[in-house]
Design a protein around this motif. Sequence first.
Motif, PDB file in Angstrom:
ATOM      1  N   LEU A 102     112.786  90.665  41.039  1.00 53.98           N
ATOM      2  CA  LEU A 102     111.482  90.914  41.637  1.00 53.98           C
ATOM      3  C   LEU A 102     110.910  92.233  41.131  1.00 53.98           C
ATOM      4  CD1 LEU A 102     112.363  90.100  45.366  1.00 53.98           C
ATOM      5  CD2 LEU A 102     111.378  88.545  43.677  1.00 53.98           C
ATOM      6  N   ALA A 103     109.590  92.314  41.135  1.00 53.92           N
ATOM      7  CA  ALA A 103     108.899  93.575  40.832  1.00 53.92           C
ATOM      8  C   ALA A 103     108.560  94.255  42.149  1.00 53.92           C
ATOM      9  CB  ALA A 103     107.631  93.304  40.031  1.00 53.92           C
ATOM     10  N   HIS A 104     109.177  95.406  42.395  1.00 50.94           N
ATOM     11  CA  HIS A 104     108.913  96.149  43.631  1.00 50.94           C
ATOM     12  C   HIS A 104     108.275  97.482  43.260  1.00 50.94           C
ATOM     13  CE1 HIS A 104     109.313  96.634  47.912  1.00 50.94           C
ATOM     14  NE2 HIS A 104     109.877  97.830  47.771  1.00 50.94           N
ATOM     15  N   PRO A 105     107.317  97.964  44.046  1.00 48.80           N
ATOM     16  CA  PRO A 105     106.574  99.171  43.645  1.00 48.80           C
ATOM     17  C   PRO A 105     107.379 100.456  43.670  1.00 48.80           C
ATOM     18  CG  PRO A 105     105.859  98.407  45.821  1.00 48.80           C
ATOM     19  CD  PRO A 105     106.737  97.350  45.263  1.00 48.80           C
ATOM     20  N   VAL A 106     108.512 100.490  44.386  1.00 46.90           N
ATOM     21  CA  VAL A 106     109.310 101.717  44.458  1.00 46.90           C
ATOM     22  C   VAL A 106     110.769 101.392  44.160  1.00 46.90           C
ATOM     23  CG1 VAL A 106     107.735 102.824  46.094  1.00 46.90           C
ATOM     24  CG2 VAL A 106     109.676 101.487  46.940  1.00 46.90           C
ATOM     25  N   ALA A 107     111.577 102.462  44.057  1.00 45.16           N
ATOM     26  CA  ALA A 107     112.982 102.308  43.708  1.00 45.16           C
ATOM     27  C   ALA A 107     113.787 101.696  44.846  1.00 45.16           C
ATOM     28  CB  ALA A 107     113.561 103.667  43.324  1.00 45.16           C
ATOM     29  N   LYS A 120     113.878  90.691  22.062  1.00 46.04           N
ATOM     30  CA  LYS A 120     112.922  90.409  23.135  1.00 46.04           C
ATOM     31  C   LYS A 120     113.268  91.264  24.356  1.00 46.04           C
ATOM     32  CE  LYS A 120     111.898  85.579  21.963  1.00 46.04           C
ATOM     33  NZ  LYS A 120     111.895  84.186  22.476  1.00 46.04           N
ATOM     34  N   ILE A 121     112.282  92.020  24.824  1.00 48.24           N
ATOM     35  CA  ILE A 121     112.453  92.887  25.982  1.00 48.24           C
ATOM     36  C   ILE A 121     111.503  92.403  27.071  1.00 48.24           C
ATOM     37  CG2 ILE A 121     112.474  95.263  26.815  1.00 48.24           C
ATOM     38  CD1 ILE A 121     114.367  94.741  24.445  1.00 48.24           C
ATOM     39  N   PHE A 122     112.026  92.162  28.266  1.00 48.59           N
ATOM     40  CA  PHE A 122     111.200  91.637  29.349  1.00 48.59           C
ATOM     41  C   PHE A 122     111.067  92.678  30.458  1.00 48.59           C
ATOM     42  CE2 PHE A 122     112.876  87.883  27.225  1.00 48.59           C
ATOM     43  CZ  PHE A 122     111.711  87.133  27.061  1.00 48.59           C
ATOM     44  N   LEU A 123     109.861  92.751  31.013  1.00 51.92           N
ATOM     45  CA  LEU A 123     109.633  93.609  32.167  1.00 51.92           C
ATOM     46  C   LEU A 123     108.498  93.042  33.003  1.00 51.92           C
ATOM     47  CD1 LEU A 123     107.645  96.814  31.193  1.00 51.92           C
ATOM     48  CD2 LEU A 123     108.249  95.118  29.491  1.00 51.92           C
ATOM     49  N   LEU A 124     108.541  93.371  34.275  1.00 47.67           N
ATOM     50  CA  LEU A 124     107.502  92.979  35.219  1.00 47.67           C
ATOM     51  C   LEU A 124     106.598  94.172  35.479  1.00 47.67           C
ATOM     52  CD1 LEU A 124     109.803  91.108  37.775  1.00 47.67           C
ATOM     53  CD2 LEU A 124     108.473  90.099  35.910  1.00 47.67           C
ATOM     54  N   THR A 125     105.346  93.900  35.793  1.00 46.09           N
ATOM     55  CA  THR A 125     104.405  94.975  36.087  1.00 46.09           C
ATOM     56  C   THR A 125     103.673  94.678  37.396  1.00 46.09           C
ATOM     57  OG1 THR A 125     102.462  94.009  34.998  1.00 46.09           O
ATOM     58  CG2 THR A 125     104.002  95.248  33.600  1.00 46.09           C
ATOM     59  N   THR A 126     102.987  95.709  37.886  1.00 42.70           N
ATOM     60  CA  THR A 126     102.078  95.514  39.006  1.00 42.70           C
ATOM     61  C   THR A 126     100.720  95.073  38.459  1.00 42.70           C
ATOM     62  OG1 THR A 126     101.454  97.844  38.965  1.00 42.70           O
ATOM     63  CG2 THR A 126     103.286  97.229  40.392  1.00 42.70           C
ATOM     64  N   SER A 127      99.764  94.867  39.336  1.00 44.92           N
ATOM     65  CA  SER A 127      98.479  94.308  38.929  1.00 44.92           C
ATOM     66  C   SER A 127      97.470  95.346  38.456  1.00 44.92           C
ATOM     67  CB  SER A 127      97.874  93.510  40.094  1.00 44.92           C
ATOM     68  OG  SER A 127      97.674  94.352  41.213  1.00 44.92           O
ATOM     69  N   SER A 128      97.763  96.628  38.655  1.00 49.72           N
ATOM     70  CA  SER A 128      96.801  97.664  38.262  1.00 49.72           C
ATOM     71  C   SER A 128      97.542  98.909  37.787  1.00 49.72           C
ATOM     72  CB  SER A 128      95.876  98.014  39.441  1.00 49.72           C
ATOM     73  OG  SER A 128      96.636  98.464  40.547  1.00 49.72           O
ATOM     74  N   ALA A 129      96.807  99.807  37.145  1.00 48.82           N
ATOM     75  CA  ALA A 129      97.399 101.033  36.624  1.00 48.82           C
ATOM     76  C   ALA A 129      98.050 101.823  37.747  1.00 48.82           C
ATOM     77  CB  ALA A 129      96.318 101.868  35.937  1.00 48.82           C
ATOM     78  N   PRO A 130      99.206 102.453  37.468  1.00 45.37           N
ATOM     79  CA  PRO A 130      99.864 102.602  36.167  1.00 45.37           C
ATOM     80  C   PRO A 130     100.785 101.443  35.775  1.00 45.37           C
ATOM     81  CG  PRO A 130     101.028 103.893  37.794  1.00 45.37           C
ATOM     82  CD  PRO A 130      99.861 103.292  38.508  1.00 45.37           C
ATOM     83  N   PHE A 131     100.782 100.336  36.509  1.00 46.97           N
ATOM     84  CA  PHE A 131     101.469  99.087  36.171  1.00 46.97           C
ATOM     85  C   PHE A 131     102.985  99.127  36.334  1.00 46.97           C
ATOM     86  CE2 PHE A 131      97.566  99.125  33.548  1.00 46.97           C
ATOM     87  CZ  PHE A 131      96.938  98.016  34.076  1.00 46.97           C
ATOM     88  N   CYS A 132     103.557 100.269  36.678  1.00 47.01           N
ATOM     89  CA  CYS A 132     105.012 100.388  36.738  1.00 47.01           C
ATOM     90  C   CYS A 132     105.587  99.658  37.951  1.00 47.01           C
ATOM     91  CB  CYS A 132     105.425 101.848  36.800  1.00 47.01           C
ATOM     92  SG  CYS A 132     104.760 102.829  35.446  1.00 47.01           S
ATOM     93  N   ALA A 133     106.698  98.970  37.743  1.00 50.57           N
ATOM     94  CA  ALA A 133     107.414  98.296  38.821  1.00 50.57           C
ATOM     95  C   ALA A 133     108.901  98.531  38.632  1.00 50.57           C
ATOM     96  CB  ALA A 133     107.108  96.804  38.821  1.00 50.57           C
ATOM     97  N   HIS A 134     109.628  98.509  39.727  1.00 52.85           N
ATOM     98  CA  HIS A 134     111.088  98.594  39.670  1.00 52.85           C
ATOM     99  C   HIS A 134     111.645  97.186  39.730  1.00 52.85           C
ATOM    100  CE1 HIS A 134     111.507 103.022  40.270  1.00 52.85           C
ATOM    101  NE2 HIS A 134     110.264 102.850  40.705  1.00 52.85           N
ATOM    102  N   HIS A 135     112.593  96.901  38.842  1.00 51.45           N
ATOM    103  CA  HIS A 135     113.179  95.571  38.773  1.00 51.45           C
ATOM    104  C   HIS A 135     114.319  95.480  39.779  1.00 51.45           C
ATOM    105  CE1 HIS A 135     111.467  95.864  34.552  1.00 51.45           C
ATOM    106  NE2 HIS A 135     110.802  94.889  35.133  1.00 51.45           N
TER     107      HIS A 135
END
Length: 458
Positions: free
Chosen positions: A388-393, A329-344
């Motif tokens: 937390l899911a943050h949009p940048v590093a 099982k691999i878990f990740l958080l995403t943003t609400s719209s494309a490209p969906f990438c978030a920094h953990h």
Amino acid sequence: MPWEDKAILFSILLVYSSSQVLASGEIQEDGQCAELNNTRWQEYRQQRVRVEVQYLLLTRRNPDCAQKFDQDSVGKPTSHFNTSRPTKVIIHGFSALGRKPSWVTDLAQALLGAQDANVVVVDWIYGASFAYNLVVENYKEVALQISVLVNQLQQKHGCRLESFHLIGVSLGAHVAGFVGTLFEGKIGRITGLDPAGPMFKGADTSDRLDPTDALFVDAIHTDSDHFGISIPVGHVDFFLNGGMDQTGCARSRFASMYGYVICDHMRALHVYMSALNGTCQLTGIPCASYEDFLKGSCVDCEVFKGRCPAIGLQEKSGIATSPVPQQQKIFLLTTSSAPFCAHHILLTLEVSPLDKSAEVEVTLTTWSQGTEHHFRLKTEATVYRTVLAHPVALCQIDSIRLRNTGARLYRQGDIHVKSVCVSELPLRSHEAPLCVNDIDIRRGVPWSHDFVQVCGTS
């Protein structure tokens, strides 16, 4: 189903389908583009006993204009199929209204943008529409017909089984799984995009997608509480936002329940296409449960020798270990719209012992973007962690703010924070967290601290 029974069924269908399944595969001589089918309820009532399958071919030579395809097309001057290239097979799932899937061309083009390949689209809309329970009865026949095509491409034209990558959406994932079962797991790869859950969660592994169906099986889960399956079905299973309730999918009473659920269910497809487009990398952290992941109990990818699995076309999802563990099982958080990438971002708060319970709001800010979390502090605990899911590093976080938000009468008024630290997952030994120590927070008086950072080049 025992392999002997499968072999008999496979042999019968091989003879039958050479005239039935592949008859639709004439190469267009008039330059017209082939289209996916639609069906209507009236047509369905008349033809529901018959499962029709047609195949469309898209390559980098014809990314916008599909050709009808069968094994007899290979080698014809007008065909763009190249036996030396890998073959991606897209398999759609259930269609409640009999409409052709609108996303097929986008997925095919994303695949072609990421890799020079043959993209074969399986169109079985006549057998995939209206009554879900009857559609489930059809899926193995569709898988058998696909198997005939794959077998003929292998036997007559030299295509290697390991060069096939089957990508199934919803019910299409289990169709792909049964194709893999017929080839005894020798297909190169199967990717399941939110594999269907109803009528499959309790099914035998021979009747649904599972890790033995291909040399490598990966799956993305986004709606495991409704239309998707909640159990691991691959070598690696990516559970986005816990596998349910995707960010950005409407939950208001004004949104239809069907629209809300479909948004969750189809998010796997849209995230996968974003990963193929390569805007940013979508990687996850292995963990036993989503709750443990959110609590910061899983912070690295040591089970995979330090390389975290990534969604997309990387070989074995970027995993370096051999053999690949199953049902991880691999878990990740995403943003609400494309490209969906978030920094953990791992946020750790340590406070001095409290006389009363309290609430602390923590906000991480980058430019005008903020990520907020509320800690509920108890008298019996002093250390709190969350992911937390943050949009940048981490290196781009400008500031951190703390605020005591507890009610005046029955919450602690003054809180002493021993330390508040932020770090980015996966944790690496050479990267120190950002910490601020010895902070006093009074009710109604926000505290903030600015970070001065420079992002490295590595």
